[in-house]
Every structure is written in C-alpha cells, then in structure tokens.
Scaffold this motif. Structure first.
Motif, mmCIF file in Angstrom:
data_model
loop_
_atom_site.group_PDB
_atom_site.id
_atom_site.type_symbol
_atom_site.label_atom_id
_atom_site.label_comp_id
_atom_site.label_asym_id
_atom_site.label_seq_id
_atom_site.Cartn_x
_atom_site.Cartn_y
_atom_site.Cartn_z
ATOM 1 N N TYR A 25 -9.490 -7.279 -0.669
ATOM 2 C CA TYR A 25 -8.304 -6.478 -0.934
ATOM 3 C C TYR A 25 -7.990 -5.625 0.294
ATOM 4 O O TYR A 25 -6.847 -5.564 0.756
ATOM 5 N N LEU A 29 -4.608 -5.007 3.318
ATOM 6 C CA LEU A 29 -3.876 -3.751 3.466
ATOM 7 C C LEU A 29 -4.256 -2.972 4.717
ATOM 8 O O LEU A 29 -3.784 -1.856 4.917
ATOM 9 N N PHE A 85 5.291 -4.982 0.077
ATOM 10 C CA PHE A 85 4.267 -5.059 -0.962
ATOM 11 C C PHE A 85 4.927 -4.722 -2.299
ATOM 12 O O PHE A 85 5.220 -3.565 -2.581
ATOM 13 N N LEU A 88 0.612 -4.166 -6.208
ATOM 14 C CA LEU A 88 -0.760 -3.993 -5.735
ATOM 15 C C LEU A 88 -1.623 -3.597 -6.921
ATOM 16 O O LEU A 88 -1.391 -2.555 -7.538
ATOM 17 N N ILE A 94 -2.385 -8.940 -4.905
ATOM 18 C CA ILE A 94 -1.425 -8.457 -3.915
ATOM 19 C C ILE A 94 -0.214 -9.365 -4.007
ATOM 20 O O ILE A 94 -0.345 -10.591 -3.916
#
Length: 158
Positions: A25, A29, A85, A88, A94
């Motif tokens: 994850y 990001l 995005f 999330l 995502i």
C-alpha cells in the motif's frame, strides 16, 4: 464480415508478493517508491508532481529507454499522464483514474486502475485491474507492461 470492437476493455494481472499488504500500500502512495516500480521494463518513470491522499493528484512521465519511431503518446519517446486517487482503503485497495496526455484522441482518454491487496499465506496477492482501456492500447503490450510493473514492485519490496 468482422466488425472491429472499438469499445473500452478491461485488463487484469495478479501476482503474489512476499510482503505484507501495508508495505505494498505504501509503495503506491510514496512518490519515490512509485517511480521505481510503476514504469514497465524498458521505461523509466519520473514523478512530476505527487499528492498521495484521497482526491490527490499526481503527474508522471514514462521515458522509453530505447524509443522506436512512433513510441510515445505525449511526445517522441515519452508517455505523460496524470492520475487522481479516487478511493483509498488502507492496506486493501487503491483506485486511480489516469489520463494520458496526448494530441491523439485515441490515447487521450481516461482509464481506471483498481489495485487490491489481499493477504495470503506468506505474502500478499496483488491484483491490478485496468478498466475503460482504450482500444488503441495493444492488449498484449498492456498486459505485459502491467505484469512487468508488478515484477518490479516485487523486486523493490521483497
């Protein structure tokens, strides 16, 4: 008589990566990490801007290592795109909406990338689903590029 299908399609790849979901994850990001795995082999990524939060946007340039004539949707040897995005879910999912920057309307369309992270014995099953893929993008090349990105993600994280 065969009629060509010009409708968008969905492409999907999966891979088990020997790491917990939280690391994977984070790799989505973190701009430094994303630049190291997102570009398929044969390309190099450069992050132009990055806001890794819900609703955040980023811009990325993918440079072909050995460009052939005609390579590049944005300019010779370069594919630039922006992403947002859209969803999330920490350590699980995502969702990104991307749009290639191109003068060619066949490429200047948006595509949705949904990545899911599911813990499995010994690691995480990462599934990347690209929907609304332009028919102008070669199905075989797209699958190969997606699989390549997941290989690079595995090499970075494992």
């Amino acid at each position: 008589m065969t009629i060509a299908d010009d409708s968008p399609r969905t492409d999907s790849v999966s891979r088990v990566i020997l790491a917990p979901p939280r690391k994977l994850y984070r790799a989505h990001l973190d701009p430094d990490m994303m630049s190291r795995w997102r570009a398929p082999e044969g390309m190099t990524a450069k992050i132009l801007s990055f806001d890794g939060r819900l609703g955040g946007e980023y811009r990325m340039a993918l440079h072909y290592d050995a460009a052939e004539p005609g390579d590049g949707k944005s300019e010779p040897g370069i594919d630039r795109f922006s992403g947002t995005f859209e969803e999330l879910v920490r350590d699980e999912k995502i969702v990104e909406r991307i749009r290639f920057e191109s003068d060619d309307p066949a490429f200047a369309q948006s595509m949705l990338i949904t990545t899911t992270l599911r813990a499995v014995k010994g690691g995480t099953k990462v599934t990347m689903v690209c929907s609304e893929v332009s028919p102008a993008i070669s199905h075989e090349d797209h699958l190969a590029g997606m699989a390549s990105s997941l290989r690079l993600l595995a090499q970075l994280i494992e």
